[in-house]
Design a protein around this motif. Sequence first.
Motif, mmCIF file in Angstrom:
data_model
loop_
_atom_site.group_PDB
_atom_site.id
_atom_site.type_symbol
_atom_site.label_atom_id
_atom_site.label_comp_id
_atom_site.label_asym_id
_atom_site.label_seq_id
_atom_site.Cartn_x
_atom_site.Cartn_y
_atom_site.Cartn_z
ATOM 1 N N ALA A 120 2.444 6.346 -22.090
ATOM 2 C CA ALA A 120 1.000 6.148 -22.088
ATOM 3 C C ALA A 120 0.606 5.520 -20.759
ATOM 4 N N TYR A 121 -0.674 5.554 -20.450
ATOM 5 C CA TYR A 121 -1.136 4.978 -19.198
ATOM 6 C C TYR A 121 -2.580 4.524 -19.351
ATOM 7 N N THR A 122 -2.962 3.593 -18.488
ATOM 8 C CA THR A 122 -4.339 3.132 -18.402
ATOM 9 C C THR A 122 -4.854 3.479 -17.013
ATOM 10 N N CYS A 123 -5.997 4.132 -16.957
ATOM 11 C CA CYS A 123 -6.595 4.519 -15.683
ATOM 12 C C CYS A 123 -7.959 3.867 -15.536
ATOM 13 N N CYS A 124 -8.157 3.149 -14.449
ATOM 14 C CA CYS A 124 -9.450 2.542 -14.119
ATOM 15 C C CYS A 124 -10.055 3.304 -12.942
ATOM 16 N N VAL A 125 -11.296 3.715 -13.099
ATOM 17 C CA VAL A 125 -12.002 4.452 -12.053
ATOM 18 C C VAL A 125 -13.058 3.536 -11.451
ATOM 19 N N PHE A 126 -13.082 3.456 -10.127
ATOM 20 C CA PHE A 126 -14.028 2.610 -9.415
ATOM 21 C C PHE A 126 -15.049 3.486 -8.689
ATOM 22 N N ARG A 127 -16.309 3.108 -8.786
ATOM 23 C CA ARG A 127 -17.391 3.848 -8.132
ATOM 24 C C ARG A 127 -18.266 2.883 -7.338
ATOM 25 N N ASP A 128 -18.938 3.425 -6.323
ATOM 26 C CA ASP A 128 -19.828 2.586 -5.534
ATOM 27 C C ASP A 128 -21.194 2.482 -6.212
ATOM 28 N N GLU A 129 -22.142 1.842 -5.520
ATOM 29 C CA GLU A 129 -23.459 1.610 -6.115
ATOM 30 C C GLU A 129 -24.220 2.897 -6.373
ATOM 31 N N ASN A 130 -23.792 3.993 -5.719
ATOM 32 C CA ASN A 130 -24.413 5.300 -5.942
ATOM 33 C C ASN A 130 -23.626 6.169 -6.916
ATOM 34 N N ARG A 131 -22.670 5.528 -7.616
ATOM 35 C CA ARG A 131 -21.857 6.205 -8.635
ATOM 36 C C ARG A 131 -20.880 7.211 -8.046
ATOM 37 N N ARG A 132 -20.617 7.100 -6.762
ATOM 38 C CA ARG A 132 -19.622 7.978 -6.149
ATOM 39 C C ARG A 132 -18.233 7.362 -6.318
ATOM 40 N N PRO A 133 -17.209 8.171 -6.603
ATOM 41 C CA PRO A 133 -15.861 7.614 -6.779
ATOM 42 C C PRO A 133 -15.318 7.057 -5.467
ATOM 43 N N VAL A 134 -14.675 5.893 -5.546
ATOM 44 C CA VAL A 134 -14.076 5.282 -4.362
ATOM 45 C C VAL A 134 -12.626 4.881 -4.598
ATOM 46 N N GLY A 135 -12.169 4.901 -5.851
ATOM 47 C CA GLY A 135 -10.793 4.516 -6.103
ATOM 48 C C GLY A 135 -10.386 4.700 -7.546
ATOM 49 N N GLU A 136 -9.076 4.777 -7.765
ATOM 50 C CA GLU A 136 -8.516 4.850 -9.108
ATOM 51 C C GLU A 136 -7.244 4.009 -9.150
ATOM 52 N N GLN A 137 -7.019 3.356 -10.281
ATOM 53 C CA GLN A 137 -5.808 2.570 -10.495
ATOM 54 C C GLN A 137 -5.141 3.043 -11.780
ATOM 55 N N TRP A 138 -3.917 3.553 -11.653
ATOM 56 C CA TRP A 138 -3.162 4.061 -12.790
ATOM 57 C C TRP A 138 -1.995 3.111 -13.074
ATOM 58 N N LEU A 139 -1.980 2.539 -14.259
ATOM 59 C CA LEU A 139 -0.871 1.707 -14.701
ATOM 60 C C LEU A 139 -0.141 2.478 -15.793
ATOM 61 N N VAL A 140 1.103 2.851 -15.518
ATOM 62 C CA VAL A 140 1.878 3.682 -16.442
ATOM 63 C C VAL A 140 2.776 2.771 -17.270
ATOM 64 N N HIS A 141 2.588 2.785 -18.574
ATOM 65 C CA HIS A 141 3.258 1.850 -19.479
ATOM 66 C C HIS A 141 4.680 2.320 -19.787
ATOM 67 N N GLY A 142 5.642 1.510 -19.377
ATOM 68 C CA GLY A 142 7.051 1.842 -19.578
ATOM 69 C C GLY A 142 7.723 2.403 -18.346
ATOM 70 N N LEU A 143 6.962 2.696 -17.297
ATOM 71 C CA LEU A 143 7.524 3.255 -16.075
ATOM 72 C C LEU A 143 8.104 2.151 -15.202
ATOM 73 N N GLY A 144 9.314 2.369 -14.694
ATOM 74 C CA GLY A 144 9.930 1.448 -13.755
ATOM 75 C C GLY A 144 9.548 1.787 -12.325
ATOM 76 N N HIS A 145 10.452 1.501 -11.405
ATOM 77 C CA HIS A 145 10.196 1.756 -9.985
ATOM 78 C C HIS A 145 10.579 3.198 -9.680
ATOM 79 N N ALA A 146 9.710 4.119 -10.049
ATOM 80 C CA ALA A 146 9.999 5.544 -9.916
ATOM 81 C C ALA A 146 8.691 6.319 -9.858
ATOM 82 N N TRP A 147 8.748 7.510 -9.265
ATOM 83 C CA TRP A 147 7.574 8.377 -9.120
ATOM 84 C C TRP A 147 7.195 8.947 -10.478
#
Length: 372
Positions: free
Chosen positions: A313-340
């Motif tokens: 499973a994973y949690t994804c946070c999407v960040f947008r600017d004041e005009n609602r344009r995407p500027v970033g995403e943060q994906w935290l993968v639950h159970g994943l170690g130091h691997a792609w």
Amino acid sequence: MNNFDPLASAQAALFSLFTGGPLWLATHFFVEPQTTAQSGKPDHSRAPIDASKDAAPLERSRPAIAPSCGRHGLAATNGPQWLSNRFEHGGHTHRFKLYVPSVYHGQPLPMIVMLHGAHQDPDDFAAGTEMNEAAEAHGYIVAYPEQSESTNLLRCWHWFRPSDQARESGETSMIAALTREVIAAYHVDPTRVYVAGMSAGGAMAVNLAVTHPDLYAAAAVHSGVAFGVADEAFSALCAMNDGMSKVRLPARLPEGLQHRVVPLIVFHGDADEIVHPRNSDQIVAMRALLHGDCSASLEPSSTYVEKTKNGYAYTCCVFRDENRRPVGEQWLVHGLGHAWSGGNIEGTYTDPCGPHATSEMVRFFNQFALGT
């Protein structure tokens, strides 16, 4: 950059001595990250035809590898190309590999610069991330700079040294120069150039995004660290281990560059014992510092939790600017170690049981171009 830097060699040797000791987990960032791959050298026999490894260096007067057709008038190829070459910069020779998709006929295409982690090379990194397959499907050129053993015994990018965190010097300067050379040689669309990396390569991708916002339209960081959290080997180990070091942004950039903040997509496993997951939060906070509005930029505009068909499973946070344009995403993968995440076990330092990081990175990149 000095290929025979005695300090760099001593640091690499020191990291090797740490293996198996109290700092074993942290030093795997430099020595050998966690992997789910099979032992032994990955089989790259299915890769496209490779050019000669003794090809001529890249020079400004001519491309490193001649384009297949277009204004140079050369014959078109019948398929993708997986090419090896060398690049001269600062009096030193640097090897790199280049993937050219079958759709290339001299027209401007977007490009991704891929930075491998410690103990990897371009062939291994390409196999594990499956970036070449994604590039073929979406029409991207992909450049893979190679860190040599003569520069670092463990093939680790020196993301933590002040000289390699600067625009005008070190490995950031070299990779940016290589990027510009490939743009010129292949008539790459200069508004659609991106950088991505894993582990030490992810940290170096951060350095490039901060110091070269005029060159890279967006960046992807997998299991990396924020800019300026270390300035030598020991502080780098500490930063990786706890993700609580202070972010130190450049004192200044050339006039005008500080007004653009490069969009970032960040992947990290919450079971990563080599680079603490808090480093992912620090990268997001770093981007907010660059933007100059921490309180607004740190709050995601949307968050969702999903589970992949093949496991994590994973949690994804999407960040947008004041005009609602995407500027970033943060994906935290639950159970994943130091691997792609979602990687292919034909390459090292991969875990197939997660969202396919490569596909998500390319999707993210497709949203951004310089000047828009």
